[in-house]
Design a protein around this motif. Structure first.
Motif, PDB file in Angstrom:
ATOM      1  N   GLU B 124     -16.420 -11.580 -23.884  1.00 32.06           N
ATOM      2  CA  GLU B 124     -15.711 -11.213 -22.652  1.00 32.06           C
ATOM      3  C   GLU B 124     -16.670 -10.469 -21.704  1.00 32.06           C
ATOM      4  OE1 GLU B 124     -12.308 -11.737 -22.333  1.00 32.06           O
ATOM      5  OE2 GLU B 124     -12.007 -10.627 -20.455  1.00 32.06           O
ATOM      6  N   PRO B 125     -16.658 -10.791 -20.392  1.00 30.42           N
ATOM      7  CA  PRO B 125     -17.573 -10.106 -19.476  1.00 30.42           C
ATOM      8  C   PRO B 125     -17.202  -8.633 -19.270  1.00 30.42           C
ATOM      9  CG  PRO B 125     -16.584 -12.052 -18.435  1.00 30.42           C
ATOM     10  CD  PRO B 125     -15.863 -11.838 -19.721  1.00 30.42           C
ATOM     11  N   LEU B 126     -18.215  -7.785 -19.374  1.00 30.94           N
ATOM     12  CA  LEU B 126     -18.032  -6.337 -19.230  1.00 30.94           C
ATOM     13  C   LEU B 126     -19.122  -5.795 -18.304  1.00 30.94           C
ATOM     14  CD1 LEU B 126     -17.724  -5.274 -23.005  1.00 30.94           C
ATOM     15  CD2 LEU B 126     -15.835  -5.796 -21.444  1.00 30.94           C
ATOM     16  N   TYR B 127     -18.848  -4.647 -17.726  1.00 29.27           N
ATOM     17  CA  TYR B 127     -19.921  -3.879 -17.112  1.00 29.27           C
ATOM     18  C   TYR B 127     -20.429  -2.878 -18.147  1.00 29.27           C
ATOM     19  CZ  TYR B 127     -18.880  -5.489 -12.373  1.00 29.27           C
ATOM     20  OH  TYR B 127     -18.705  -6.245 -11.254  1.00 29.27           O
ATOM     21  N   LEU B 128     -21.742  -2.686 -18.165  1.00 29.20           N
ATOM     22  CA  LEU B 128     -22.363  -1.661 -19.000  1.00 29.20           C
ATOM     23  C   LEU B 128     -22.943  -0.616 -18.057  1.00 29.20           C
ATOM     24  CD1 LEU B 128     -23.655  -0.386 -21.514  1.00 29.20           C
ATOM     25  CD2 LEU B 128     -25.491  -2.074 -21.338  1.00 29.20           C
ATOM     26  N   VAL B 129     -22.482   0.628 -18.209  1.00 33.59           N
ATOM     27  CA  VAL B 129     -22.911   1.703 -17.310  1.00 33.59           C
ATOM     28  C   VAL B 129     -23.491   2.846 -18.149  1.00 33.59           C
ATOM     29  CG1 VAL B 129     -22.191   3.358 -15.540  1.00 33.59           C
ATOM     30  CG2 VAL B 129     -21.069   1.113 -15.676  1.00 33.59           C
ATOM     31  N   LYS B 130     -24.735   3.192 -17.913  1.00 35.83           N
ATOM     32  CA  LYS B 130     -25.340   4.322 -18.623  1.00 35.83           C
ATOM     33  C   LYS B 130     -25.643   5.414 -17.608  1.00 35.83           C
ATOM     34  CE  LYS B 130     -27.335   1.488 -22.259  1.00 35.83           C
ATOM     35  NZ  LYS B 130     -28.493   1.256 -23.140  1.00 35.83           N
ATOM     36  N   GLN B 141     -25.604  15.698 -20.879  1.00 33.74           N
ATOM     37  CA  GLN B 141     -24.686  14.672 -21.385  1.00 33.74           C
ATOM     38  C   GLN B 141     -25.239  13.294 -21.027  1.00 33.74           C
ATOM     39  OE1 GLN B 141     -20.682  15.205 -19.890  1.00 33.74           O
ATOM     40  NE2 GLN B 141     -20.085  13.103 -20.361  1.00 33.74           N
ATOM     41  N   TYR B 142     -25.234  12.375 -21.997  1.00 36.36           N
ATOM     42  CA  TYR B 142     -25.681  11.006 -21.764  1.00 36.36           C
ATOM     43  C   TYR B 142     -24.553  10.088 -22.205  1.00 36.36           C
ATOM     44  CZ  TYR B 142     -28.352   6.674 -22.288  1.00 36.36           C
ATOM     45  OH  TYR B 142     -28.791   5.377 -22.195  1.00 36.36           O
ATOM     46  N   GLU B 143     -24.155   9.189 -21.322  1.00 36.44           N
ATOM     47  CA  GLU B 143     -22.938   8.415 -21.585  1.00 36.44           C
ATOM     48  C   GLU B 143     -23.184   6.915 -21.423  1.00 36.44           C
ATOM     49  OE1 GLU B 143     -19.270   9.809 -19.498  1.00 36.44           O
ATOM     50  OE2 GLU B 143     -19.086   7.681 -19.024  1.00 36.44           O
ATOM     51  N   ILE B 144     -22.724   6.166 -22.395  1.00 36.40           N
ATOM     52  CA  ILE B 144     -22.815   4.704 -22.365  1.00 36.40           C
ATOM     53  C   ILE B 144     -21.384   4.179 -22.278  1.00 36.40           C
ATOM     54  CG2 ILE B 144     -23.545   2.651 -23.651  1.00 36.40           C
ATOM     55  CD1 ILE B 144     -25.497   4.573 -25.192  1.00 36.40           C
ATOM     56  N   ALA B 145     -21.047   3.509 -21.175  1.00 40.07           N
ATOM     57  CA  ALA B 145     -19.658   3.060 -20.978  1.00 40.07           C
ATOM     58  C   ALA B 145     -19.592   1.544 -20.801  1.00 40.07           C
ATOM     59  CB  ALA B 145     -19.061   3.748 -19.750  1.00 40.07           C
ATOM     60  N   TYR B 146     -18.564   0.951 -21.389  1.00 38.48           N
ATOM     61  CA  TYR B 146     -18.281  -0.478 -21.227  1.00 38.48           C
ATOM     62  C   TYR B 146     -16.945  -0.613 -20.491  1.00 38.48           C
ATOM     63  CZ  TYR B 146     -21.880  -1.018 -24.765  1.00 38.48           C
ATOM     64  OH  TYR B 146     -23.062  -0.958 -25.452  1.00 38.48           O
ATOM     65  N   VAL B 147     -16.926  -1.375 -19.411  1.00 35.80           N
ATOM     66  CA  VAL B 147     -15.726  -1.505 -18.583  1.00 35.80           C
ATOM     67  C   VAL B 147     -15.372  -2.988 -18.480  1.00 35.80           C
ATOM     68  CG1 VAL B 147     -14.692  -0.977 -16.335  1.00 35.80           C
ATOM     69  CG2 VAL B 147     -16.526   0.475 -17.238  1.00 35.80           C
ATOM     70  N   ARG B 148     -14.094  -3.312 -18.660  1.00 33.41           N
ATOM     71  CA  ARG B 148     -13.663  -4.719 -18.565  1.00 33.41           C
ATOM     72  C   ARG B 148     -13.825  -5.210 -17.134  1.00 33.41           C
ATOM     73  NH1 ARG B 148      -8.074  -6.004 -21.603  1.00 33.41           N
ATOM     74  NH2 ARG B 148      -8.323  -7.848 -20.286  1.00 33.41           N
ATOM     75  N   LYS B 149     -14.632  -6.269 -16.994  1.00 33.95           N
ATOM     76  CA  LYS B 149     -14.919  -6.793 -15.650  1.00 33.95           C
ATOM     77  C   LYS B 149     -13.698  -7.504 -15.070  1.00 33.95           C
ATOM     78  CE  LYS B 149     -18.103  -9.451 -12.947  1.00 33.95           C
ATOM     79  NZ  LYS B 149     -18.716 -10.769 -12.869  1.00 33.95           N
ATOM     80  N   ASP B 150     -12.875  -8.129 -15.924  1.00 36.17           N
ATOM     81  CA  ASP B 150     -11.690  -8.831 -15.393  1.00 36.17           C
ATOM     82  C   ASP B 150     -10.703  -7.836 -14.771  1.00 36.17           C
ATOM     83  OD1 ASP B 150     -11.127  -7.737 -17.921  1.00 36.17           O
ATOM     84  OD2 ASP B 150      -9.591  -9.236 -18.369  1.00 36.17           O
ATOM     85  N   LEU B 151     -10.648  -6.615 -15.315  1.00 37.74           N
ATOM     86  CA  LEU B 151      -9.719  -5.615 -14.778  1.00 37.74           C
ATOM     87  C   LEU B 151     -10.354  -4.815 -13.633  1.00 37.74           C
ATOM     88  CD1 LEU B 151      -8.195  -4.203 -18.114  1.00 37.74           C
ATOM     89  CD2 LEU B 151      -7.103  -5.780 -16.500  1.00 37.74           C
ATOM     90  N   VAL B 152     -11.671  -4.652 -13.685  1.00 34.92           N
ATOM     91  CA  VAL B 152     -12.366  -3.831 -12.692  1.00 34.92           C
ATOM     92  C   VAL B 152     -13.516  -4.656 -12.093  1.00 34.92           C
ATOM     93  CG1 VAL B 152     -13.547  -1.612 -12.291  1.00 34.92           C
ATOM     94  CG2 VAL B 152     -11.801  -1.776 -14.067  1.00 34.92           C
TER      95      VAL B 152
END
Lengths: 238, 238
Positions: B124-130, B141-152
């Motif tokens: 599934e396509p996601l955004y990866l944001v670090k 703080q260091y953060e690795i986030a995955y966000v659903r591209k279909d929703l956002v």
């Protein structure tokens, strides 16, 4: 250790975590020996040792003297956001058997630090209560608590073996609120001995001040949780 | 190292903590050298080194290359129990200047783990944001986030530099709740490089799943906090 080695041990650590999470290595399973891991990953003993050491510190695996290295069971979950679930209920909800040991229960006097935390004068009479909490007979939490004797005169080893908060309310007080701070600390001998871990292993420390209805601080405690066996769960609503 | 040595280094560590807490050693102050500490406490270099190493890991003191060892400023406090205070507001309330760096912002596809966390299919396509968060120009703080591209679908480096949650709501969603897990992890190179700490230093890891009004998981993130610089504050009402 060079940059390349560091990257290698981290990659091996991640690979083993993935194999545990995917169920390839199941909880309780005996893992390959260091020598076998060296062959599997074609790396040096030092690299494997570092990877395994970090996996042990994080609680993914554990070592049994003379028996080898095993995959750990899931961590004990402690809910932070809720005030309603007591230790015993939290454990039972995870099908784990709670236990408690009273290590010490005696009278003492406030030193500079406890006096400041409790808002009393140095030398004020206090109870000092040290307890170890268990899950399925495994030590997971060690707690040192100071309780104001003037507010809670009736405190016994038996009563704190049941519940310190029940002891406080049985002395005629209503619990109002707590202020807690959560830190990482490096365990010393007292903590590591009671938690059955190596001195120097990282632990969670939660320091709590408990206030009663009158806004007086009745108790100050420092609780140490095994970093390799405990995780905290937080639930927030928006 | 023998039992006696271990007890000694713990006692010295406690003594130095007391001297910091009482104000005898003030924040920012240059501490005695290892050799001077050896003379002060009449113990071996190994004992002093262990005590100082633990004090560094816990964040009471810090070392500046070629300059010596200094007393640390107080830790950055992060409130866990409240959902209302954002990172920037929490920092400003402590008179610290918040900052953020976007390290990466790109499109990716869900692997087995992120698919399971987000309840989507692998691939599934996601955004990866670090991102790295700072307090007074110090990485904490260091953060690795995955966000659903279909929703956002509308997510840019600029928008996540402002706020990931604002980006999600700007895409037409309402944040409902989060499920968070807090663990101790041993930092690997990626984390230690971005937090400017030694690889192997213990850190807090908070893994978060964020749910929107429809009860769909929109984001999964793993945030790493410096164990020596961050403490969490929890407030509970009874």
């Amino acid at each position: 250790m060079g940059k390349k080695d560091q990257q290698l041990h981290s990659r091996i650590k991640k690979d083993i975590i993935e194999k545990i999470e995917s169920g390839y290595y199941r909880p309780g399973r005996l893992l390959p020996t260091e020598a076998e891991f060296c062959r599997i990953y074609e790396v040096s003993r030092t690299t494997i040792r570092t990877a395994l050491q970090h996996l042990i510190m994080e609680g993914h695996i554990y070592r049994k003297q003379g028996k080898g290295t095993f995959v750990a069971k899931g961590k004990i979950k402690q809910t932070l956001s809720s005030s309603s679930l007591r230790y015993n209920d939290q454990l039972r909800a995870q099908s784990r058997e709670p236990g408690i040991k009273v290590n010490e229960c005696l009278e003492t006097r406030a030193d500079a630090k406890t006096a400041e935390k409790l808002g009393v004068e140095e030398g004020e009479p206090l109870y000092l209560v040290k307890r170890t909490r268990l899950a399925d007979n495994e030590e997971i939490q060690y707690e040192i608590a100071y309780v104001r004797k003037d507010l809670v005169p009736e405190l016994t080893e038996d009563s704190v073996k049941q519940s310190l908060y029940d002891t406080i309310t049985a002395n005629g007080h209503q619990l109002n609120r707590t202020e807690e701070q959560l830190k990482i600390v490096i365990s010393d001998e007292e903590v590591s001995t009671h938690l059955n871990i190596s001195a120097g292993a990282p632990c969670f420390q939660i320091s709590t001040i408990t206030f009663i209805g009158s806004e007086q601080a009745v108790e100050y405690s420092e609780a140490y949780f095994r970093g390799d066996r405990v995780e905290f769960v937080i639930e927030r609503e928006y």
